[in-house]
Design a protein around this motif. Structure first.
Motif, mmCIF file in Angstrom:
data_model
loop_
_atom_site.group_PDB
_atom_site.id
_atom_site.type_symbol
_atom_site.label_atom_id
_atom_site.label_comp_id
_atom_site.label_asym_id
_atom_site.label_seq_id
_atom_site.Cartn_x
_atom_site.Cartn_y
_atom_site.Cartn_z
ATOM 1 N N GLN A 188 0.704 -1.366 -0.018
ATOM 2 C CA GLN A 188 0.377 -0.015 -0.201
ATOM 3 C C GLN A 188 0.955 1.210 0.034
ATOM 4 O OE1 GLN A 188 -2.844 -0.726 3.158
ATOM 5 N NE2 GLN A 188 -3.494 -2.898 2.280
ATOM 6 N N ALA A 189 2.101 0.980 0.533
ATOM 7 C CA ALA A 189 3.401 2.690 0.742
ATOM 8 C C ALA A 189 3.529 2.457 -0.359
ATOM 9 C CB ALA A 189 3.936 2.360 1.717
ATOM 10 N N MET A 190 3.877 1.753 -1.290
ATOM 11 C CA MET A 190 4.587 1.555 -2.627
ATOM 12 C C MET A 190 4.295 1.887 -3.524
ATOM 13 S SD MET A 190 7.138 -1.221 -1.427
ATOM 14 C CE MET A 190 7.860 -1.530 -2.923
ATOM 15 N N ARG A 196 -5.469 0.047 -4.349
ATOM 16 C CA ARG A 196 -7.070 0.661 -3.890
ATOM 17 C C ARG A 196 -7.722 -0.496 -4.826
ATOM 18 N NH1 ARG A 196 -4.697 5.203 -2.559
ATOM 19 N NH2 ARG A 196 -4.938 6.028 -4.980
ATOM 20 N N MET A 197 -7.180 -0.677 -6.287
ATOM 21 C CA MET A 197 -7.726 -0.872 -7.329
ATOM 22 C C MET A 197 -7.940 -2.664 -6.630
ATOM 23 S SD MET A 197 -6.047 0.409 -10.705
ATOM 24 C CE MET A 197 -6.616 -0.814 -11.652
ATOM 25 N N ILE A 198 -6.889 -3.721 -6.084
ATOM 26 C CA ILE A 198 -6.841 -5.092 -6.326
ATOM 27 C C ILE A 198 -7.955 -4.983 -4.577
ATOM 28 C CG2 ILE A 198 -6.063 -6.899 -5.063
ATOM 29 C CD1 ILE A 198 -3.293 -6.044 -6.702
ATOM 30 N N GLN A 199 -7.710 -4.412 -3.665
ATOM 31 C CA GLN A 199 -9.114 -3.930 -2.785
ATOM 32 C C GLN A 199 -10.273 -3.603 -3.314
ATOM 33 O OE1 GLN A 199 -8.419 -4.415 0.627
ATOM 34 N NE2 GLN A 199 -10.240 -5.296 0.353
ATOM 35 N N LYS A 200 -10.035 -2.842 -4.130
ATOM 36 C CA LYS A 200 -12.053 -2.840 -5.170
ATOM 37 C C LYS A 200 -12.344 -3.963 -5.117
ATOM 38 C CE LYS A 200 -13.903 1.316 -7.444
ATOM 39 N NZ LYS A 200 -13.904 1.491 -8.334
ATOM 40 N N LEU A 240 -3.420 -9.606 -0.632
ATOM 41 C CA LEU A 240 -3.801 -8.198 -1.177
ATOM 42 C C LEU A 240 -2.671 -8.858 -1.951
ATOM 43 C CD1 LEU A 240 -4.680 -4.795 -0.515
ATOM 44 C CD2 LEU A 240 -6.626 -6.308 -1.405
ATOM 45 N N TYR A 241 -1.444 -8.679 -1.391
ATOM 46 C CA TYR A 241 0.411 -8.509 -2.144
ATOM 47 C C TYR A 241 0.228 -9.643 -2.832
ATOM 48 C CZ TYR A 241 5.360 -8.011 -2.503
ATOM 49 O OH TYR A 241 6.628 -8.517 -3.052
#
Length: 714
Positions: A188-190, A196-200, A240-241
C-alpha cells in the motif's frame, strides 16, 4: 488511544499479575524518559512503545519481551544510560533493549551500507537473544502502520527496506501473521493506486464468493462429522500483496487467481490429519501431483501441514491445508509460539515440535554468523543473506539417510558446504543416487547425495557461477580471498627483492626500523599488506625499493656509489596462482621470450616480448618486469592456431584426432568460411611449451585436409 490500564487488562488473559506489574513499571519508566517527546503525528512518543508491546502481546510474548518493547527506544532517544536500565530491570531485559538499539545507532555513508551494517548487527544481536528480532519486527510493524505522517519518498524507502529485509525474516522465523501484514502495508505504501484497485476488485466479488465458501465449508464439516472426526474448518483469504505477486509474476488475471478457493482444517492429532486427508479425497477429486506432506518433512522455518488441491463442484479448484492446533500456532506465530508454550508448559510430547522449531531458528542464526565471519564487507554479507531469504526448499538425503532441507536449485557443492565447510573446500566430485554426476547439477527432492573429497583439493572459482546458498558462496569467496592474498604476498616479495637487487639490498637484510618507517609514511599497517599491494600491481616494486634504499642510506649515512646492478629476470614457475595472468592477446607459452606488465588489481600480466599491446610501456622499467621461464614446467598453457582446411566432410573430427594424437587438449574450436573451397578452423589448444606446440603443428600438417597453419598472436 490505547492506555496502559487497557493493555494491562488484556494481559490478564495469559500473564500472572506479578508479571503484568513488571510490564506496567517498564511503561512508567519509558513514559518518564520520553517526557516532552512527540511523534510526527503529534502524539506523545510513549504511545509508540506501548503499541509495540501490544503487537507482541497478540502473539503472547513473555513479560520480558513486553518490558523490552516498552523500553526499546530509551537508550537511543533519551539520556538514560544502559547501566541505569541494568540496575532497574536486570540483565535479560537490558540486553534485549541494547540489541534493538544497536541496530539503528550508527550512521553510515550510504543507505545501502547502513542497511547492510544494521543487518549484520541484527544477526549478532539475535545470536545472543532471538527475542531482539521479535521486538524489532513489532517496532517495524507499528512504524509501517503509522507511515502516513511521513513524506511519500520516505514512505517508499521504508517500505522497500521492510519488504527486502524484515518481511522475509518474519517468514524465515515462521511468523506468518507478521509477514502478511508487513507485505500488505508495504504494498500500500509503494503502490497505493494498485493496492486500492485490487482491494476494490476483492470487495466487488466477495458477496458471490461467500455463498460458495459457505457451501464448501458445510460439505466438509458434514462429512467430517459423519466420519467422527474433529475438525475446525476455515475459509482462507488471499492477502493483497499475494494477489498482486501472482498477477505480476505468473501473468495471471485477477479472476484466474480468485477462482481458487482456499480452506484450512485444524484438527487434534497428527493421526487425525491423515484421516481427514483421506475423507477429503473421498469427498472431492484430488488434482494429480498437487499433494505436499510438510508434516513428515517440515519446511525450514518449522512449518508443518498437509497441502492438497481438489476439484470441487463444477470443477472449482479448492486448496486445502490440514494441520493440528499446535501446527497452526507455529504457522501463524512461528518462533513466538515457543514462548507461548514455554509459559504454559505445553509442549507437543509426540515430536517436541516447539522446541524443535526454536532450535531451527537458532541454527539459522548460527548460519548467519558463519556467513558474516566469511564476508568481506557488510554489503557482501547482505547480498549473500538475501539469497537465503528464502526460496522454496528441496529435501535431499545424506548416505546415512539424514534429511537436509535446502533452497531450490542447489548443487552438490551447496550440499557439501551445508554438511561442513571443510567438506565443501575439499570436495572434488559427487555421486547422486550412487551415480557420478557433475558438481553443478541441480539437486531434486528425494535424491541421495555423496560427496567425494581429496585432502589436497581446494575450491574452484568457477563454483561461484552455480552455487545457490549463501553459506557456500561466502565460504568459497573467503577461501579464494585468503589464497589470493598469500599468492599476492609471495609474488610481491619476489618483485620487491628483484628491484632491491638494483641497490645491492635484500628484503631480509633491511632493518625493522627502515621497514617500519616506510610503512608509517605510506600509511600501511604491515609488511604483508605492502607485499600484497605490490603483488596485485597497486604499488610499483621499483619505487618502493628506491624509497627503502634512501631510508637505508639515511640510517647508515653511507651514500651509494651510483653503480647499478642488473638483476636476474624473475622466474615464472607456472604455480603462482591467481595473481599471475597470461595475456590472451598473445598467449605466451614456455619457450617464448616474455615480459611482465604490472596491472592494478590484477597483479602481473605476462605477455610475449614482441606483443604490440606493450608498445606504450616499452622503455618504462617501472612498468615492465623482465621474466624467464623455469626449465621444467608441468602446467599446460593455452595457444591459438588458425588452420586452413579443405571443405570436406568430417574435417573437424580429423583435426581433433590429430591434436589428440599429439597429446594436446582442445579448449575451444570454431569454424568460419574463407571461400567455397577453404574453411578456417580457429583452435585454442593446451600445450606444455614451444616444443610441444611444434609437435602438434607437425601432426596437423600431415593431415591431408590441412592447407595452412599459423599461430595467432598480437
Amino acid at each position: 488511544m490505547l492506555t496502559i490500564d487497557d493493555f494491562a487488562t488484556q494481559l490478564t488473559s495469559y500473564l500472572p499479575s506479578d508479571k503484568i506489574n513488571l510490564v506496567r513499571r517498564a511503561y512508567y519508566y519509558a513514559e518518564q524518559a520520553h517526557e516532552g517527546q512527540k511523534r510526527r503525528s503529534g502524539e506523545p512518543y510513549v504511545t509508540h512503545p506501548l503499541e509495540v508491546a501490544q503487537i507482541l502481546s497478540e502473539i503472547r510474548m513473555d513479560h520480558q519481551s513486553l518490558m523490552a518493547a516498552m523500553l526499546h527506544d530509551v537508550i537511543e532517544d533519551t539520556e538514560v544510560p544502559k547501566t541505569a536500565l541494568l540496575e532497574q530491570f536486570g540483565e535479560e531485559v537490558t540486553e534485549i533493549v541494547d540489541g534493538v538499539s544497536k541496530l539503528t545507532q550508527i550512521h553510515f555513508e550510504s543507505k545501502e551500507q547502513a542497511q547492510a551494517e544494521n543487518f549484520q548487527k541484527m544477526a549478532l544481536a539475535m545470536s545472543r537473544d532471538i527475542r531482539v528480532i521479535l521486538v524489532k519486527l513489532a517496532d517495524r510493524m507499528h512504524n509501517m502502520r503509522t507511515l502516513g505522517a511521513l513524506r511519500p519518498d520516505k514512505r517508499r524507502r521504508i517500505a522497500r527496506e521492510t519488504l527486502d529485509i524484515y518481511s522475509p525474516i518474519a517468514h524465515r522465523l515462521g511468523i506468518n501473521d507478521f509477514r502478511i501484514e508487513l507485505e500488505d502495508l508495504c504494498f500500500q505504501a509503494m503502490y497505493p493506486m494498485r493496492a486500492r484497485m485490487i482491494q476494490k476488485a476483492v470487495n466487488k466479488i466477495s458477496g458471490h464468493r461467500k455463498e460458495i465458501v459457505a457451501d464448501i465449508k458445510h460439505d466438509i464439516e458434514d462429512r467430517l462429522e459423519r466420519e467422527g472426526l474433529i475438525g475446525r474448518v476455515e475459509g482462507r483469504q488471499k492477502h493483497l500483496y499475494s494477489i498482486y505477486q501472482k498477477m505480476d509474476r505468473h501473468e495471471k488475471s485477477f479472476h484466474e487467481i480468485m477462482d481458487v478457493f482456499a480452506f484450512r482444517i485444524v484438527t487434534d492429532t497428527v493421526d487425525s490429519c491423515y484421516r481427514v486427508l483421506g475423507v477429503i479425497h473421498n469427498l472431492f477429486k484430488p488434482v494429480p501431483d498437487r499433494f505436499k506432506d510438510y508434516i513428515a518433512i517440515p519446511k525450514a522455518n518449522g512449518y508443518q501441514s498437509l497441502h492438497t488441491t481438489l476439484f470441487g463442484v463444477y470443477r472449482i479448484p479448492i486448496e486445502v491445508q490440514i494441520r493440528t492446533e499446535e501446527m497452526d500456532a507455529v504457522a501463524n506465530m512461528g518462533i513466538a509460539s515457543h514462548w507461548l508454550y514455554k509459559n504454559d508448559n505445553e509442549v507437543d510430547e509426540e515430536n517436541g515440535q516447539f522446541h524443535n522449531h526454536h532450535a531451527r531458528a537458532r541454527q539459522w542464526v548460527k548460519g548467519l554468523l558463519e556467513i558474516q565471519k566469511n564476508a568481506g564487507n557488510p554489503l557482501e554479507f547482505i547480498e549473500n543473506v538475501k539469497l537465503d531469504l528464502f526460496p522454496d526448499e528441496v529435501y535431499v538425503f545424506t548416505p546415512k539417510g539424514d534429511i537436509l532441507e535446502m533452497p531450490t536449485g542447489v548443487t552438490a557443492v551447496d550440499f557439501a558446504y551445508n554438511v561442513h565447510t571443510d567438506i565443501g573446500n575439499s570436495c572434488v566430485a559427487c555421486r547422486i543416487d550412487r551415480h557420478l554426476a557433475p558438481l553443478s547439477q541441480p539437486l531434486q527432492s528425494g535424491q541421495t547425495v555423496e560427496i567425494i573429497t581429496s585432502p589436497g583439493a581446494q575450491p574452484n572459482p568457477a563454483w561461484l557461477d552455480f552455487v545457490v546458498t549463501a553459506k557456500a558462496r561466502s565460504a568459497i569467496r573467503h577461501f579464494l580471498k585468503n589464497q589470493k592474498r598469500s599468492e599476492s604476498m609471495e609474488l610481491g616479495r619476489r618483485l620487491l627483492n628483484k628491484s632491491l637487487y638494483h641497490f645491492e639490498l635484500n628484503l631480509d637484510e633491511l632493518s625493522t626500523k627502515v621497514i617500519d618507517s616506510w610503512l608509517d609514511q605510506a600509511g600501511i599497517k604491515t609488511l604483508d599488506d605492502l607485499l600484497e599491494e605490490i603483488g596485485l600491481g597497486n604499488r610499483m616494486a621499483y619505487l618502493v625499493a628506491r624509497q627503502l634504499m634512501e631510508l637505508t642510506e639515511t640510517e647508515m649515512n653511507q651514500p651509494q656509489d651510483g653503480v647499478e646492478n642488473i638483476p636476474a629476470p624473475l622466474m615464472i614457475t607456472g604455480t603462482e596462482g591467481m595473481v599471475i595472468k597470461y595475456a590472451k592477446c598473445c598467449r605466451p607459452i614456455p619457450g617464448d621470450p616474455i615480459v611482465g606488465h604490472m596491472s592494478s588489481g590484477r597483479g602481473l600480466v605476462i605477455h610475449n616480448e614482441a606483443c604490440k599491446n606493450l608498445n606504450e610501456f616499452r622503455g618504462n622499467t617501472e612498468k615492465l618486469v623482465s621474466l624467464t621461464w623455469k626449465k621444467q614446467l608441468e602446467q599446460e598453457f593455452s595457444v591459438e592456431l588458425k588452420v586452413g582446411v579443405e571443405n570436406v566432410r568430417g574435417v573437424v573430427a580429423s583435426i581433433a584426432t590429430s591434436v589428440t594424437e599429439a597429446d594436446a587438449n582442445i579448449e575451444s574450436i570454431t569454424l568460419e568460411d574463407h571461400d567455397a573451397r577453404i574453411r578456417v578452423v580457429d583452435l585454442v589448444i593446451n600445450v606444455q611449451g614451444r616444443e610441444h606446440l611444434a609437435r602438434v603443428m607437425k601432426r596437423l600438417k600431415v593431415n591431408k585436409a590441412v592447407v595452412s597453419i599459423s599461430r595467432e598472436r598480437a
